[in-house]
Design a protein around this motif. Sequence first.
Motif, PDB file in Angstrom:
ATOM      1  N   GLY A   1      -1.708  16.490 -30.575  1.00  0.00           N
ATOM      2  CA  GLY A   1      -0.775  16.606 -29.456  1.00  0.00           C
ATOM      3  C   GLY A   1      -0.750  15.356 -28.599  1.00  0.00           C
ATOM      4  O   GLY A   1       0.316  14.914 -28.159  1.00  0.00           O
ATOM      5  N   GLY A   2      -1.923  14.775 -28.361  1.00  0.00           N
ATOM      6  CA  GLY A   2      -1.983  13.557 -27.561  1.00  0.00           C
ATOM      7  C   GLY A   2      -1.240  12.421 -28.223  1.00  0.00           C
ATOM      8  O   GLY A   2      -0.433  11.720 -27.583  1.00  0.00           O
ATOM      9  N   LEU A   3      -1.480  12.214 -29.516  1.00  0.00           N
ATOM     10  CA  LEU A   3      -0.774  11.149 -30.235  1.00  0.00           C
ATOM     11  C   LEU A   3       0.729  11.400 -30.264  1.00  0.00           C
ATOM     12  O   LEU A   3       1.536  10.475 -30.093  1.00  0.00           O
ATOM     13  CB  LEU A   3      -1.320  11.035 -31.659  1.00  0.00           C
ATOM     14  CG  LEU A   3      -2.738  10.465 -31.790  1.00  0.00           C
ATOM     15  CD1 LEU A   3      -3.211  10.555 -33.234  1.00  0.00           C
ATOM     16  CD2 LEU A   3      -2.771   9.013 -31.302  1.00  0.00           C
ATOM     17  N   PHE A   4       1.116  12.665 -30.457  1.00  0.00           N
ATOM     18  CA  PHE A   4       2.545  13.001 -30.508  1.00  0.00           C
ATOM     19  C   PHE A   4       3.215  12.732 -29.167  1.00  0.00           C
ATOM     20  O   PHE A   4       4.288  12.109 -29.101  1.00  0.00           O
ATOM     21  CB  PHE A   4       2.712  14.470 -30.895  1.00  0.00           C
ATOM     22  CG  PHE A   4       4.141  14.917 -30.940  1.00  0.00           C
ATOM     23  CD1 PHE A   4       4.920  14.679 -32.055  1.00  0.00           C
ATOM     24  CD2 PHE A   4       4.720  15.574 -29.852  1.00  0.00           C
ATOM     25  CE1 PHE A   4       6.251  15.084 -32.095  1.00  0.00           C
ATOM     26  CE2 PHE A   4       6.038  15.981 -29.880  1.00  0.00           C
ATOM     27  CZ  PHE A   4       6.812  15.744 -31.010  1.00  0.00           C
ATOM     28  N   GLU A   5       2.606  13.188 -28.079  1.00  0.00           N
ATOM     29  CA  GLU A   5       3.224  13.024 -26.765  1.00  0.00           C
ATOM     30  C   GLU A   5       3.321  11.562 -26.356  1.00  0.00           C
ATOM     31  O   GLU A   5       4.359  11.106 -25.866  1.00  0.00           O
ATOM     32  CB  GLU A   5       2.428  13.805 -25.710  1.00  0.00           C
ATOM     33  CG  GLU A   5       2.656  15.289 -25.747  1.00  0.00           C
ATOM     34  CD  GLU A   5       4.107  15.653 -25.510  1.00  0.00           C
ATOM     35  OE1 GLU A   5       4.585  15.544 -24.367  1.00  0.00           O
ATOM     36  OE2 GLU A   5       4.778  16.035 -26.480  1.00  0.00           O
ATOM     37  N   PHE A   6       2.256  10.829 -26.545  1.00  0.00           N
ATOM     38  CA  PHE A   6       2.285   9.415 -26.157  1.00  0.00           C
ATOM     39  C   PHE A   6       3.246   8.628 -27.050  1.00  0.00           C
ATOM     40  O   PHE A   6       3.974   7.760 -26.567  1.00  0.00           O
ATOM     41  CB  PHE A   6       0.875   8.814 -26.211  1.00  0.00           C
ATOM     42  CG  PHE A   6       0.071   9.063 -24.970  1.00  0.00           C
ATOM     43  CD1 PHE A   6      -0.012   8.105 -23.977  1.00  0.00           C
ATOM     44  CD2 PHE A   6      -0.585  10.265 -24.781  1.00  0.00           C
ATOM     45  CE1 PHE A   6      -0.752   8.332 -22.819  1.00  0.00           C
ATOM     46  CE2 PHE A   6      -1.336  10.511 -23.632  1.00  0.00           C
ATOM     47  CZ  PHE A   6      -1.414   9.537 -22.638  1.00  0.00           C
ATOM     48  N   THR A   7       3.272   8.935 -28.349  1.00  0.00           N
ATOM     49  CA  THR A   7       4.164   8.207 -29.250  1.00  0.00           C
ATOM     50  C   THR A   7       5.626   8.489 -28.941  1.00  0.00           C
ATOM     51  O   THR A   7       6.441   7.562 -28.834  1.00  0.00           O
ATOM     52  CB  THR A   7       3.857   8.580 -30.714  1.00  0.00           C
ATOM     53  OG1 THR A   7       2.506   8.236 -31.009  1.00  0.00           O
ATOM     54  CG2 THR A   7       4.780   7.828 -31.660  1.00  0.00           C
ATOM     55  N   THR A   8       5.994   9.759 -28.787  1.00  0.00           N
ATOM     56  CA  THR A   8       7.393  10.080 -28.487  1.00  0.00           C
ATOM     57  C   THR A   8       7.797   9.545 -27.119  1.00  0.00           C
ATOM     58  O   THR A   8       8.924   9.085 -26.930  1.00  0.00           O
ATOM     59  CB  THR A   8       7.637  11.595 -28.549  1.00  0.00           C
ATOM     60  OG1 THR A   8       6.721  12.278 -27.675  1.00  0.00           O
ATOM     61  CG2 THR A   8       7.475  12.112 -29.971  1.00  0.00           C
TER      62      THR A   8
ATOM     63  N   GLY B   1       5.854  19.927 -27.023  1.00  0.00           N
ATOM     64  CA  GLY B   1       4.649  19.181 -27.351  1.00  0.00           C
ATOM     65  C   GLY B   1       3.717  19.055 -26.164  1.00  0.00           C
ATOM     66  O   GLY B   1       2.488  19.121 -26.313  1.00  0.00           O
ATOM     67  N   ALA B   2       4.295  18.878 -24.975  1.00  0.00           N
ATOM     68  CA  ALA B   2       3.475  18.753 -23.765  1.00  0.00           C
ATOM     69  C   ALA B   2       2.696  20.027 -23.490  1.00  0.00           C
ATOM     70  O   ALA B   2       1.523  19.974 -23.106  1.00  0.00           O
ATOM     71  CB  ALA B   2       4.367  18.404 -22.566  1.00  0.00           C
TER      72      ALA B   2
END
Length: 412
Positions: A134-141, A163-164
């Motif tokens: 989730g962390g990688l997804f949120e920061f990447t998007t 995602g957040a």
Amino acid sequence: MRDHPRLPTAPGFWRSPLRGPWFTSVLGLVLLAGVTVLFVTGLVSYAAYNPDLSPVNDTTPDKGVLGFYLFPWPTGPVWLYRFTQGVHVTLGVTLVPVLLAKLWSVVPRLFTLPPARSLAHALERLSLLLLVGGGLFEFTTGVLNIQLAYVFPGSFYPLHFYGAWVFFAAFAAHAVLKAPAAVRTVRRRLREQPESDLTAPRPDPPTVSRRGALWLAGGGSLLLFLTTVGQSLGGPLRRTAPLAPHGGPDPGGGPNGFQINKTAAYAGIDPAETGAEAWRLVVTGRTGTVRLSRAELLRLPQHSSSLPIACVEGWSTADQWWRGVRLRDLAALVGHDGAAPDVLVESLQRHGAFRRAALRANQVADGRSLLALSVNGEDLSLDHGSPARVIVPAAPGVLNTKWVARLTFGDL
């Protein structure tokens, strides 16, 4: 049978002397504060879009109970959205080195065998997977969105919103379990650091201290902060944000020489539709419909407002001097001469999101909310929304609709 030392599942594979509970705990406590602020400002940003007002504003229509907190977005102070979204974007970029350092510090745990020793251990590993993923997804998007790189498999808004919630739920559970121990670890002196599964059993010789590594991560964060924050402040400080897509100097010069997001060409605007002969504003309300040319709008009482434009990507302009007809005066033309109603604004644009957008009654009632016809003493340029655009204090930029064709006042 012992794991082969060349496999990441073997304890001897991880040789860095920097890894350990103290290093990980310091990074974790920084993220605990930072991610909490990111989550709150992200929810605030979603509320600013007024998604409960009208389906046209609701970019996550299946949010259900996740929208329990939504509230009518205020019109003051005028810099409110500039501040909240500027904090959200700038802090998110600033925390990237900290997040990467944190993930590097705990990567041995991702390869621990067996994957689950018990049901409780399995649940903990699952929460860790959701936390890291989730962390990688949120920061990447988030980073891709502020860089205007629209490469998402769907709309950015629901992807980032849902995602957040997944990420923060895992983050909160992890914080409840680990924060007390992290605080105790940080309070110890570095030389008293206890052994743990993060400590390399046969470490390589150190090339930098743990504190030095923290300074390195902090220096990276400081560099990103200094080269990003200027886009949220506008004006001359924009030149200090070369890493931001809307950093650097304002484009062009003159009264219309300030940042834009969507050009007329991108939005599919035909200049012939915006000319004095062809363009008419259609205003509909309680008593019917009126059609107004730009010349007729200019004969109505004119008012001025000094307001910035602030966008979800984190950039904003300095205050610009807008002049035009108050939205509440246009509402009065079609029978809403008492309490101001909501309004649906429709644009001539053919491409891009928010071709239609709704504003709340409190936004219409504010005397600073205008159908702007000029900016900084000059007619609007085509890229800035000529012949007329909406400008509302403290609203996200996408709700300040350009190339306005129709206003429909009433309950939405």
